[in-house]
Design an enzyme around this catalytic site. Structure first.
Site, PDB file in Angstrom:
ATOM      1  N   SER A   1      13.360  27.982 -20.518  1.00  0.00           N
ATOM      2  CA  SER A   1      15.004  28.449 -20.737  1.00  0.00           C
ATOM      3  C   SER A   1      15.452  29.101 -19.741  1.00  0.00           C
ATOM      4  CB  SER A   1      15.009  28.488 -21.997  1.00  0.00           C
ATOM      5  OG  SER A   1      16.359  29.069 -22.878  1.00  0.00           O
ATOM      6  N   HIS A   2      16.446  28.407 -19.449  1.00  0.00           N
ATOM      7  CA  HIS A   2      17.021  29.389 -17.768  1.00  0.00           C
ATOM      8  C   HIS A   2      17.982  30.127 -18.403  1.00  0.00           C
ATOM      9  CE1 HIS A   2      17.972  29.462 -13.292  1.00  0.00           C
ATOM     10  NE2 HIS A   2      17.456  30.651 -14.277  1.00  0.00           N
ATOM     11  N   GLN A   3      17.719  31.864 -19.158  1.00  0.00           N
ATOM     12  CA  GLN A   3      18.955  32.789 -19.761  1.00  0.00           C
ATOM     13  C   GLN A   3      19.678  33.421 -18.403  1.00  0.00           C
ATOM     14  OE1 GLN A   3      17.517  33.959 -23.375  1.00  0.00           O
ATOM     15  NE2 GLN A   3      15.653  33.069 -22.929  1.00  0.00           N
TER      16      GLN A   3
ATOM     17  N   LEU B   1      15.572  24.766 -17.642  1.00  0.00           N
ATOM     18  CA  LEU B   1      16.680  23.864 -18.092  1.00  0.00           C
ATOM     19  C   LEU B   1      18.037  25.141 -18.952  1.00  0.00           C
ATOM     20  CD1 LEU B   1      15.200  21.347 -20.413  1.00  0.00           C
ATOM     21  CD2 LEU B   1      16.008  21.193 -18.285  1.00  0.00           C
TER      22      LEU B   1
END
Length: 564
Positions: free
Chosen positions: A65-67, A134
């Site tokens: 998870s690309h936060q 993502l």
């Protein structure tokens, strides 16, 4: 000069020593450990589960998870050095990431386009590893969802295992990719790396044979990683306090039509003062009845009871005297908290008589308020962050009573962990943030109104506006026009009646409505979609399940269902 030099030598020695420790603890290369140390020290990272990712058998795809801008640097430091990292263009070009890019293999990828999968399949079939980043979105748009399809296709062609990775806390960093109003910034939050066990797409689908899509199986697994990033052992009180730390103690969190708005700090101060009074007349673990309407007072009472390690037994004052007496006896309730002003206005003297007939005594908030001293207020202001009793997530937090449709109402006991897990399950599916305002007209004695309409906003930092009755069909649209909620809860019957009396602009601020308790009629859904430009998210739940079992989402929604 000598002192400065000695200090620098000491810092370098400490850095090298910690790097050696991390190198052997996580089985990293020394250069990886060396560049991981600054993150480890600055963010106190809980990273034990990264071993699952490192030990995964090839071929494997790490779905991350690309936060924020920090995930690529973290993963280049922590994942095996033979992993091929597929970076977005900004991460691939960023100068500050250059030392970390040197740790592994990277290629740039434009997320606006679909993967060129043939090369990646060859990499995986050669016992390779891929790291894919993502976009951080609970409800991705159609364009973003194509990435899930591409990864699914690649994984199936290469028979690769999927390892979802979610780093809890990076969303709040200054380099977050989420707008500031949705994720307030903090320089040094504590981070936690959530890693799930490796599974192939076939294994993911086998968990739910009715799954309509392989891509949905991957999407669901990715959402699980977000959920597992939550520490469910914190309990409700500490989870609410964590939210106050994230959005700020002065952040307005609850409001009603009488008392006005309260910040997190004022909420916790009031709850602590009330909790002290509850401690004086009840025992730890005792069930304490709550007979209050949707207003600030019910939230203060609920949080005060949780802080004092008492169990909040939510009394349904609309169920009739016989059901109330049965509920009091079933849950062995000895004390019921209520308000004289509410009882008088609602005209429910018969309910109070039913409470007393069940063997319980009334504790009036007016009397509690009159007995509060200046010392109580000072203590509350100084110690508001601390719970009154030790918090245990496995202990009961709430007792709710079923409607009695199968006979005598049953008492459903829900623990802190039950309720917090259900809130975080919902958060992993439906997109809400501190930028939202939630209008809740559903009573707190109903599981939908309690978990979704009260606990969820307190845990997630969403401002909550409480209205005491869902039956005021003409007033609620006017309230919505003034409050400008972005999220509202209701049932089909209530929603249809609100739409019937509402003016065109009354619900114009809504992003979506969460509906439950009964099926949503097509005309209700159509009215909110066409007239107010608000989608209806339909859910199904059980009191025993705390209560949400299934719910639509923006990307996965089919009219007439509570699923895809």
């Amino acid at each position: 000069m000598i002192l400065t030099l000695a200090l620098l030598v000491g810092l370098v020695f400490a850095w090298l020593l910690i790097a050696v420790i991390e190198r052997f603890r996580l089985d990293l290369r020394f250069t990886q450990a060396l560049l991981y140390v600054p993150f480890k020290l600055a963010y106190r990272i809980a990273d034990n589960r990264i071993r699952i990712a490192r030990s995964a058998n090839t071929p494997v795809i790490y779905v991350i998870s690309h936060q924020s801008r920090i995930e690529p640097a973290l993963m280049l430091s922590l994942l095996p050095d033979d992993t091929l990292h597929i970076l977005d263009e900004a991460s691939a070009r960023s100068p500050w990431l250059e030392p970390w890019r040197e740790l592994g293999r990277t290629i740039a990828f434009n997320a606006e386009h679909v993967f060129v999968s043939r090369r990646l399949v060859r990499v995986l079939k050669g016992k390779g590893r891929l790291a894919v980043y993502l976009p951080d979105s609970v409800e991705p748009d159609v364009k973003s969802f194509r990435l899930f399809r591409a990864i699914t296709r690649i994984a199936m062609q290469a028979d690769a295992r999927i390892v979802p990775i979610f780093v809890a806390g990076t969303r709040d960093l200054p380099m977050s990719l989420t707008p500031k109003e949705k994720a307030p910034r903090h320089w040094f939050p504590r981070l936690s790396v959530s890693v799930l066990e490796p599974m192939t797409i076939a294994e993911l689908v086998a968990r739910n044979p009715d799954m309509a899509s392989n891509t949905n199986a991957l999407f669901d697994r990715f959402a699980e990683a977000r959920l597992y990033g939550t520490n469910l052992d914190r309990g409700l009180f500490l989870a609410m306090r964590d939210a106050a730390d994230r959005v700020g103690p002065s952040h307005p969190i609850i409001e009603d039509v009488i008392s006005g708005s309260l910040s997190y700090r004022k909420l916790f101060i009031g709850a602590r003062v009330l909790g002290r009074r509850f401690e004086a007349v009840t025992a730890p673990g005792e069930a304490v009845g709550v007979l209050l309407p949707n207003a600030n007072g019910v939230v203060l009472t609920f949080v005060g009871l949780i802080s004092a390690a008492r169990v909040a037994a939510m009394i349904n004052y609309t169920a009739g005297p016989a059901s109330v007496t049965a509920a009091i006896r079933t849950a062995v309730i000895r004390t019921v908290v209520s308000s004289r002003a509410f009882v008088e206005k609602a005209g429910i003297d018969d309910i109070i008589a039913a409470v007393e007939a069940g063997g319980a005594k009334m504790l009036w908030l007016e009397d509690v308020r009159a007995g509060v001293t200046a010392l109580d207020k000072v203590a509350g202001a100084l110690l508001w962050r601390l719970p009154l009793q030790r918090q245990q997530a496995s202990k009961p937090a709430v007792i709710l009573f079923t409607s009695g449709s199968e006979g005598t109402p049953k008492a459903v006991v829900l623990s802190n962990r039950n309720l917090l897990a259900n809130v975080m399950q919902a958060e992993a599916r439906v997109s809400v943030s501190p930028a939202d305002t939630l209008l809740n007209v559903l009573p707190a004695f109903h599981s939908f109104g309690l978990t979704g309409g009260t606990i969820l906003p307190l845990v997630l930092g969403v401002k909550l506006f409480l209205y005491p009755s869902p039956l005021h069909y003409k007033i609620i649209p006017e309230i919505a026009r003034k409050v400008k909620p972005t999220v509202m809860f209701g049932t089909d019957t209530f929603l249809a009646n609100y739409a019937r009396t509402a003016k065109d602009g009354d619900f114009s601020s809504l992003r979506f409505v969460v509906a439950g308790a009964e099926a949503v009629k097509p005309e209700t859904r159509r009215t909110y979609r066409d007239r107010f430009q608000a989608s209806i998210v339909e859910g199904f739940g059980l009191t025993e399940a705390a209560p949400v079992v299934a719910v639509n989402t923006a990307i996965h929604s089919r009219d007439g269902t509570v699923g895809r």
